[in-house]
Design a protein around this motif. Structure first.
Motif, PDB file in Angstrom:
ATOM      1  N   ARG A 429     -33.363   2.044 -21.019  1.00 24.78           N
ATOM      2  CA  ARG A 429     -33.717   1.805 -19.685  1.00 24.78           C
ATOM      3  C   ARG A 429     -33.610   3.283 -18.752  1.00 24.78           C
ATOM      4  O   ARG A 429     -33.867   3.290 -17.707  1.00 24.78           O
ATOM      5  CB  ARG A 429     -32.860   1.017 -18.877  1.00 24.78           C
ATOM      6  N   GLU A 430     -33.369   4.240 -19.480  1.00 18.00           N
ATOM      7  CA  GLU A 430     -33.170   5.702 -18.958  1.00 18.00           C
ATOM      8  C   GLU A 430     -34.495   6.124 -18.348  1.00 18.00           C
ATOM      9  O   GLU A 430     -34.655   6.667 -17.393  1.00 18.00           O
ATOM     10  CB  GLU A 430     -32.325   6.479 -19.772  1.00 18.00           C
ATOM     11  N   ASP A 431     -35.488   5.615 -19.262  1.00 16.25           N
ATOM     12  CA  ASP A 431     -36.911   6.052 -18.848  1.00 16.25           C
ATOM     13  C   ASP A 431     -37.253   5.867 -17.372  1.00 16.25           C
ATOM     14  O   ASP A 431     -37.608   6.463 -16.341  1.00 16.25           O
ATOM     15  CB  ASP A 431     -37.874   5.768 -19.670  1.00 16.25           C
ATOM     16  N   ALA A 432     -37.042   4.238 -17.246  1.00 15.41           N
ATOM     17  CA  ALA A 432     -37.456   3.503 -16.112  1.00 15.41           C
ATOM     18  C   ALA A 432     -36.414   3.938 -14.654  1.00 15.41           C
ATOM     19  O   ALA A 432     -37.083   4.254 -13.759  1.00 15.41           O
ATOM     20  CB  ALA A 432     -37.392   1.997 -16.174  1.00 15.41           C
ATOM     21  N   VAL A 433     -35.281   4.479 -15.138  1.00 17.49           N
ATOM     22  CA  VAL A 433     -34.233   4.302 -14.041  1.00 17.49           C
ATOM     23  C   VAL A 433     -34.203   5.615 -13.647  1.00 17.49           C
ATOM     24  O   VAL A 433     -34.150   6.266 -12.390  1.00 17.49           O
ATOM     25  CB  VAL A 433     -33.137   3.796 -14.239  1.00 17.49           C
ATOM     26  N   LEU A 434     -34.291   6.776 -14.484  1.00 18.23           N
ATOM     27  CA  LEU A 434     -33.952   8.129 -14.308  1.00 18.23           C
ATOM     28  C   LEU A 434     -35.133   9.080 -14.505  1.00 18.23           C
ATOM     29  O   LEU A 434     -35.062  10.159 -14.198  1.00 18.23           O
ATOM     30  CB  LEU A 434     -33.045   8.812 -15.232  1.00 18.23           C
ATOM     31  N   GLY A 435     -36.443   8.625 -14.784  1.00 12.77           N
ATOM     32  CA  GLY A 435     -37.536   9.190 -14.782  1.00 12.77           C
ATOM     33  C   GLY A 435     -37.790  10.069 -16.041  1.00 12.77           C
ATOM     34  O   GLY A 435     -38.700  11.069 -16.131  1.00 12.77           O
ATOM     35  N   PHE A 436     -37.143   9.788 -17.329  1.00 16.53           N
ATOM     36  CA  PHE A 436     -37.108  10.364 -18.363  1.00 16.53           C
ATOM     37  C   PHE A 436     -38.429   9.782 -19.259  1.00 16.53           C
ATOM     38  O   PHE A 436     -38.486   9.241 -20.349  1.00 16.53           O
ATOM     39  CB  PHE A 436     -36.069  10.193 -19.460  1.00 16.53           C
ATOM     40  N   THR A 437     -39.680   9.920 -18.509  1.00 21.02           N
ATOM     41  CA  THR A 437     -40.794   9.907 -19.417  1.00 21.02           C
ATOM     42  C   THR A 437     -41.767  10.839 -19.765  1.00 21.02           C
ATOM     43  O   THR A 437     -41.647  11.806 -19.207  1.00 21.02           O
ATOM     44  CB  THR A 437     -41.605   8.723 -18.439  1.00 21.02           C
ATOM     45  N   GLY A 438     -42.768  10.609 -20.633  1.00 21.63           N
ATOM     46  CA  GLY A 438     -43.691  11.594 -21.068  1.00 21.63           C
ATOM     47  C   GLY A 438     -42.764  12.944 -21.370  1.00 21.63           C
ATOM     48  O   GLY A 438     -41.956  12.685 -22.535  1.00 21.63           O
ATOM     49  N   PRO A 439     -43.140  14.008 -20.881  1.00 20.98           N
ATOM     50  CA  PRO A 439     -42.527  15.475 -21.126  1.00 20.98           C
ATOM     51  C   PRO A 439     -41.141  15.474 -20.950  1.00 20.98           C
ATOM     52  O   PRO A 439     -40.530  16.486 -21.435  1.00 20.98           O
ATOM     53  CB  PRO A 439     -43.168  16.391 -20.163  1.00 20.98           C
ATOM     54  N   ASN A 440     -40.443  14.445 -20.000  1.00 20.18           N
ATOM     55  CA  ASN A 440     -39.060  14.479 -19.979  1.00 20.18           C
ATOM     56  C   ASN A 440     -38.413  13.510 -20.764  1.00 20.18           C
ATOM     57  O   ASN A 440     -37.179  13.441 -20.625  1.00 20.18           O
ATOM     58  CB  ASN A 440     -38.677  14.294 -18.344  1.00 20.18           C
ATOM     59  N   GLU A 441     -39.043  12.809 -21.756  1.00 21.81           N
ATOM     60  CA  GLU A 441     -38.170  11.974 -22.403  1.00 21.81           C
ATOM     61  C   GLU A 441     -37.047  12.613 -23.383  1.00 21.81           C
ATOM     62  O   GLU A 441     -36.191  11.925 -23.517  1.00 21.81           O
ATOM     63  CB  GLU A 441     -39.094  11.173 -23.350  1.00 21.81           C
ATOM     64  N   PHE A 442     -37.377  13.947 -23.702  1.00 18.65           N
ATOM     65  CA  PHE A 442     -36.170  14.515 -24.588  1.00 18.65           C
ATOM     66  C   PHE A 442     -34.788  14.358 -23.712  1.00 18.65           C
ATOM     67  O   PHE A 442     -33.880  14.801 -24.567  1.00 18.65           O
ATOM     68  CB  PHE A 442     -36.876  15.930 -25.015  1.00 18.65           C
ATOM     69  N   LYS A 443     -34.852  14.466 -22.588  1.00 25.11           N
ATOM     70  CA  LYS A 443     -33.551  14.551 -21.619  1.00 25.11           C
ATOM     71  C   LYS A 443     -32.667  13.401 -21.985  1.00 25.11           C
ATOM     72  O   LYS A 443     -31.494  13.438 -21.270  1.00 25.11           O
ATOM     73  CB  LYS A 443     -33.869  14.885 -20.402  1.00 25.11           C
ATOM     74  N   ALA A 444     -32.842  12.456 -22.774  1.00 31.51           N
ATOM     75  CA  ALA A 444     -32.121  11.371 -22.732  1.00 31.51           C
ATOM     76  C   ALA A 444     -30.875  11.800 -23.769  1.00 31.51           C
ATOM     77  O   ALA A 444     -29.909  11.446 -23.518  1.00 31.51           O
ATOM     78  CB  ALA A 444     -32.852  10.303 -23.708  1.00 31.51           C
ATOM     79  N   ARG A 445     -31.068  12.858 -24.522  1.00 31.44           N
ATOM     80  CA  ARG A 445     -29.871  13.417 -24.981  1.00 31.44           C
ATOM     81  C   ARG A 445     -29.639  14.790 -24.544  1.00 31.44           C
ATOM     82  O   ARG A 445     -30.560  15.498 -24.078  1.00 31.44           O
ATOM     83  CB  ARG A 445     -30.357  13.590 -26.628  1.00 31.44           C
ATOM     84  N   TRP A 446     -28.445  15.210 -24.409  1.00 30.50           N
ATOM     85  CA  TRP A 446     -28.065  16.492 -23.943  1.00 30.50           C
ATOM     86  C   TRP A 446     -28.299  17.441 -24.880  1.00 30.50           C
ATOM     87  O   TRP A 446     -28.248  17.335 -26.256  1.00 30.50           O
ATOM     88  CB  TRP A 446     -26.716  16.432 -23.450  1.00 30.50           C
ATOM     89  N   PRO A 447     -28.329  18.798 -24.475  1.00 28.30           N
ATOM     90  CA  PRO A 447     -28.563  19.851 -25.549  1.00 28.30           C
ATOM     91  C   PRO A 447     -27.369  20.120 -26.584  1.00 28.30           C
ATOM     92  O   PRO A 447     -26.275  20.065 -25.839  1.00 28.30           O
ATOM     93  CB  PRO A 447     -28.944  21.106 -24.565  1.00 28.30           C
ATOM     94  N   ILE A 448     -27.383  20.498 -27.635  1.00 32.89           N
ATOM     95  CA  ILE A 448     -26.478  20.875 -28.430  1.00 32.89           C
ATOM     96  C   ILE A 448     -26.149  22.397 -27.801  1.00 32.89           C
ATOM     97  O   ILE A 448     -27.170  23.142 -27.678  1.00 32.89           O
ATOM     98  CB  ILE A 448     -26.850  21.073 -29.939  1.00 32.89           C
ATOM     99  N   PRO A 449     -24.855  22.815 -27.797  1.00 36.02           N
ATOM    100  CA  PRO A 449     -24.612  24.295 -27.120  1.00 36.02           C
ATOM    101  C   PRO A 449     -25.296  25.103 -27.838  1.00 36.02           C
ATOM    102  O   PRO A 449     -25.277  25.348 -29.077  1.00 36.02           O
ATOM    103  CB  PRO A 449     -23.135  24.183 -27.035  1.00 36.02           C
ATOM    104  N   GLN A 450     -25.704  26.102 -27.065  1.00 36.21           N
ATOM    105  CA  GLN A 450     -26.529  27.292 -27.754  1.00 36.21           C
ATOM    106  C   GLN A 450     -25.475  27.992 -28.731  1.00 36.21           C
ATOM    107  O   GLN A 450     -25.816  28.405 -29.725  1.00 36.21           O
ATOM    108  CB  GLN A 450     -27.027  28.312 -26.602  1.00 36.21           C
TER     109      GLN A 450
END
Length: 466
Positions: A429-450
């Protein structure tokens, strides 16, 4: 510092001092450190080591603030009102892989894992006949390791469409203490399912070893059962989630008019350690403090005003909801406006509740709704939560209506406790509520630290999109 960075840093210092001094440097014994191969060789030492595991959980880079607060900031529970650029990245849902908060959280959670690994490895080697509680301490260490790996995979793993999906990513699995450099060699990420299997294994041992009933500041068997119920819900094993939640609920549901829940919602935080609702609660005191209220409070109240309730949080409460004044404050002697009564001790002695009975009611409600065979039971569980909040029974009746009602209760019941983002992800449900659609879908996971990628030679795969 991550498990592998400890050794990398030591070798880097040696290289900078020159090859002629390498041998002498590496032959030096640390003057203020214990050799982990012999440090935990008595019952007293093991007990001290277990206390160190809790200290890891209590860190400001873990449950002492950031793990749950930044998750709520990333969702729609908190907003950023301070000056930290690293917090702003989280609030804007635009986290860079070199974000210091993300790096410190990752390192702290793995440091906690390593503390647990040391104890789990040491306990079988202690032969002192007076060591009669070794199984309990082993259970506590395994519970903490399970919690840590679950928290790692919830933020950095899974897929972009939730958890327990095909191809879900896990995190590196370290199950041995870092006693020699080889133990800290970089490992690629395990699969999501491999991490879940390890968590379940640790919790099964904890369930077998931990004492019955509720303990203050330490997990008992009910905490292990409850955490496994949460795990099975994420894994999609709804029947097992229902069964595990029921085992705990049935022990305490007759204790109050609200099925074992604290009669007064606010007392959970203003009084602290309220049984039987509080199942596992991290303890803080004058010599072991956190900065939670400090980050919430304004300068006039002795804080830095870094985070505050989201502008939408008040409006999601129904009229008459007794949770509203706890979740969104008006200015008082206890707290500034738009904060929470869950954390009011600017001196840093607010406890942090990791698991409580209300969650098990909503776990069971969600599991029942998803199974579809006991919608009346799912509704009854939701109504237990609503009754304590002073609300009428839910009008939800169909499966979809009940799942929406459960999502709503999770939002309001656990505001400022770090559940929201993970609840949304679990149900895609994060897409619908937080806008993680299309090119932003990857933001559902946080980045592995550089830094983790760099020091591992890119052995640890980055989440796509970062």
């Amino acid at each position: 510092m991550s498990l592998k960075n400890k050794w990398t840093g030591m070798l880097l210092v040696a290289a900078l001092l020159g090859t002629s001094s390498c041998k002498k440097l590496l032959e030096q014994q640390p003057g203020s450190a214990l050799d982990a191969t012999t440090a935990f060789n008595t019952p007293t030492a093991v007990a001290a080591g277990v206390a160190g595991i809790y200290n890891g959980l209590q860190s400001g880079n873990y449950y002492g603030l950031r793990y749950w607060a930044l998750a709520d900031l990333y969702a729609d529970v908190l907003r950023h009102t301070g000056t930290f650029p690293s917090f702003a990245e989280v609030a804007n849902r635009n986290i860079l892989s070199n974000n210091v908060e993300v790096t410190n959280m990752w390192n702290q959670i793995y440091a906690t894992v390593n503390r647990a690994n040391n104890i789990i490895a040491a306990i079988p080697k202690v032969t002192d006949p007076s060591f009669t509680n070794k199984a309990v301490l082993d259970g506590e260490a395994r519970f903490a390791r399970a919690l840590a790996y679950f928290d790692l995979v919830r933020l950095w793993g899974g897929s972009t469409t939730g958890y327990n999906k095909a191809g879900g990513l896990g995190v590196p699995l370290f199950l041995e203490p870092t006693l020699v450099p080889e133990n800290a060699a970089p490992k690629p990420r395990a699969t999501e399912q491999q991490v879940y299997t390890q968590i379940a294994s640790d919790l099964d041992v904890a369930i077998a070893n931990l004492p019955a009933g509720l303990r203050t500041g330490r997990p008992g068997v009910d905490a292990a059962l409850g955490l496994k119920a949460r795990l099975e819900l994420y894994r999609g094993n709804n029947a097992e989630a229902e069964n595990l939640a029921t085992q705990v609920i049935d022990k305490y549901k007759g204790n109050t008019a609200f099925g074992g829940l604290a009669p007064n919602y606010a007392d959970l935080w203003l009084t602290q350690n309220v049984k039987p609702e509080s199942i596992f609660e991290l303890q803080y005191d004058a010599t072991n403090t956190n900065s939670i209220a400090f980050f919430y409070f304004t300068g006039a109240y002795g804080g830095r005003n870094e985070i505050t309730a989201a502008t939408t949080l008040k409006g999601v409460h129904e009229a008459g909801d007794k949770r509203l004044p706890v979740n969104v404050t008006t200015a008082s002697t206890l707290a500034p406006a738009n904060k929470t009564l869950k954390y009011t001790r600017v001196a840093g002695t607010d406890n942090v509740i990791i698991l409580r009975l209300a969650e098990l009611y909503l776990i069971r409600a969600e599991a029942r709704a998803k199974l579809g065979a006991d919608l009346a039971g799912a509704k009854a569980d939701v109504d237990v939560i609503r009754a304590r909040a002073g609300l009428a029974p839910t009008t939800a009746a169909t499966q979809d209506e009940l799942l929406a009602a459960i999502e709503q209760e999770n939002l309001v019941e656990f505001a400022h406790e770090g559940h929201r983002f993970f609840d949304l992800r679990r149900n895609n449900r994060e897409d619908a509520v937080l806008g993680f659609t299309g090119p932003n879908e990857f933001k559902a996971r946080w980045p592995i630290p550089q830094r983790e990628q760099q020091t591992s030679g890119n052995v640890v795969e980055q989440n796509p999109g970062y």
